[in-house]
Design an enzyme around this catalytic site. Structure first.
Site, PDB file in Angstrom:
ATOM      1  N   LYS A 196       1.251  -0.698   0.301  1.00 36.63           N
ATOM      2  CA  LYS A 196      -0.112  -0.245   0.164  1.00 36.63           C
ATOM      3  C   LYS A 196       0.613   1.746  -0.104  1.00 36.63           C
ATOM      4  O   LYS A 196       0.342   2.799  -0.256  1.00 36.63           O
ATOM      5  CB  LYS A 196      -1.182   0.066   1.173  1.00 36.63           C
ATOM      6  CG  LYS A 196      -2.447  -0.761   1.287  1.00 36.63           C
ATOM      7  CD  LYS A 196      -2.831  -1.270  -0.116  1.00 36.63           C
ATOM      8  CE  LYS A 196      -4.382  -1.757  -0.013  1.00 36.63           C
ATOM      9  NZ  LYS A 196      -5.274  -1.451  -1.158  1.00 36.63           N
ATOM     10  N   SER A 229       1.919  -9.643  -0.945  1.00 34.54           N
ATOM     11  CA  SER A 229       1.659  -8.178  -0.539  1.00 34.54           C
ATOM     12  C   SER A 229       1.352  -7.215   0.563  1.00 34.54           C
ATOM     13  O   SER A 229       1.840  -6.598   0.426  1.00 34.54           O
ATOM     14  CB  SER A 229       0.153  -7.907  -1.109  1.00 34.54           C
ATOM     15  OG  SER A 229      -1.055  -9.108  -0.306  1.00 34.54           O
ATOM     16  N   GLU A 278     -10.461   5.260   2.774  1.00 33.18           N
ATOM     17  CA  GLU A 278     -11.466   4.142   2.681  1.00 33.18           C
ATOM     18  C   GLU A 278      -9.623   2.966   2.988  1.00 33.18           C
ATOM     19  O   GLU A 278      -8.995   2.810   2.334  1.00 33.18           O
ATOM     20  CB  GLU A 278     -11.811   3.459   1.678  1.00 33.18           C
ATOM     21  CG  GLU A 278     -11.349   2.464   0.450  1.00 33.18           C
ATOM     22  CD  GLU A 278     -10.504   3.172   0.340  1.00 33.18           C
ATOM     23  OE1 GLU A 278      -9.739   2.411  -0.331  1.00 33.18           O
ATOM     24  OE2 GLU A 278     -10.157   4.657  -0.727  1.00 33.18           O
TER      25      GLU A 278
END
Length: 408
Positions: free
Chosen positions: A86, A376, A108
């Site tokens: 992210k 990830s 969000e």
């Protein structure tokens, strides 16, 4: 702008009139930045000095020996700052916010990793920050809520709808409509109206660029297959993009939840329950009923519990460039446990979906073959969910003692 951002029939920008000028401003800023070689250099510089890039490629020798087939490599996005891929996207968007002269960011989040990354970026660049998070996700990702608040973000629990990721996105858009002049919405995945799918994919492409160079340096050849989990699609597109023009099989793994036939899953691209529709400003496959109402979704992994999927992935499904599979909750927990014990790696529950499918196929491939899994994110954020899934009695005793300590 309404005619841009299409990927065959998918994508677009279905916007209320009040947001058109704001999106035009964002498109212009992004296109100007992308044409500026100095911007990508600034981006890679900050990612290397602040966020541990390039993240390493790890040869999973023990898992390779266990399955007896292809060599297994793992791209370690869990070692990125804030513990997931992210950070790649939010730091890039943060640089755009500075260019646009805005002072506040909103976001969000489902699993909380995007929220923590956005709050981290806001703290570094000095932006005010508000994070919208479904009430269900606030409960199951409390450690991430704690860190967002410590970083200075206001975390707003969303109590409407199903109280998960799609509802958090709706609330973030409502905020943006009221605060466009000062605020940028740091959308966390490759979904939403144009330019978000393209922009998020652009920043996440750093994963695949690194991975392709690293596997060539390690093995002198490309992998036979690359595996990634698929929620909205940002980590999958991040690693897949570098291999689009190569003879490499790309495998995206969605959240199978309690099973494809259970009605409790988040399978969009490999499910009979999904259909093409328009929602949240773009056109893609959504889990919806005959009346176009969005269905409830379920996954053990909060970050994959989303009703839609990237329009870029929808096109690639139609073109058969990516094969999509799904992994059920129990398979995911089992794959996570195996990876922890065999390699000492702790994948996030989201990432573990990719491991499930890779493990199913590794032993069927030649020993001369190579497969690459995108890890990830890291799993420590999932401690409450994972401990429950493992039914760990010592953990339960610890929680009871803590509760008594708080006079609960």
């Amino acid at each position: 702008m309404r005619h841009r951002g299409y990927y065959d029939q998918f994508g677009g920008a279905y916007l209320p009139e009040i947001l058109v000028a704001t999106f035009e401003e964002l498109v212009e800023a992004f296109e100007a930045a992308r044409k500026d070689p100095g911007f990508w250099q600034e981006y890679t510089d900050i990612m290397s000095s602040y966020s541990c890039r390039p993240t390493p490629l790890t040869f999973a020798r023990n898992l390779t020996d266990r399955f007896g087939g292809a060599k297994i490599y793992v791209k370690r996005e869990d070692l990125n700052h804030t513990g997931a891929h992210k950070a790649n996207n939010v730091m890039g968007q943060g640089l755009l916010v500075k260019r646009m002269g805005k002072t506040r960011v909103i976001a969000e989040t489902g699993a909380g990793q995007h929220g923590v990354a956005t709050a981290t970026m806001a703290a570094k660049f000095g932006f005010d920050c508000t994070i919208y998070m479904g009430e269900v996700d606030v409960d199951r990702q409390r450690p991430n809520v704690f860190w967002m608040e410590r970083l200075g973000a206001e975390v707003v629990p969303v109590r409407e709808g199903t109280r998960i990721l799609k509802d958090a996105i709706n609330e973030a858009f409502r905020d943006w409509v009221s605060n466009m002049d000062t605020t940028h919405y740091v959308l966390g995945t490759a979904c939403g109206p144009h330019p978000f799918p393209e922009m998020v994919s652009y920043f996440q492409s750093i994963i695949g660029k690194e991975a392709r160079e690293q596997i060539l340096a390690s093995e002198g050849r490309l992998p036979g297959a690359v595996y990634a989990c698929v929620g909205g699609g940002s980590n999958a597109l991040g690693i897949f993009q570098a291999f689009f023009d190569d003879p490499v099989e790309l495998v995206g793994v969605e959240a199978g939840g309690l099973g494809a036939d259970s009605g409790h899953h988040a399978i969009r691209l490999s499910s009979k329950d999904a259909a093409v529709g328009v929602a949240q400003g773009y056109k893609t496959y959504f889990l919806q009923d005959r009346d176009g109402q969005m269905k409830e979704t379920h996954s053990v992994a909060a970050g994959l519990d989303y009703v839609g999927v990237s329009p870029i992935l929808a096109r690639l499904k139609e073109r058969k460039r990516i094969r999509f599979e799904s992994a059920a909750d129990q398979e995911v927990v089992d794959a996570m446990a195996l990876t922890i014990r065999q390699e000492g790696l702790i994948p996030a529950l989201e990432s573990a979906h990719a491991f499930v499918q890779a493990f199913k196929e590794a032993g069927k491939r030649s020993r001369d073959d190579i497969i690459l899994i995108n890890q990830s994110g890291r799993g420590d954020k999932d401690i409450f969910t994972v401990a429950d899934a493992f039914d760990d009695p010592d953990w339960k005793d610890f929680i009871r003692a803590k509760a008594e300590g708080y006079n609960a």
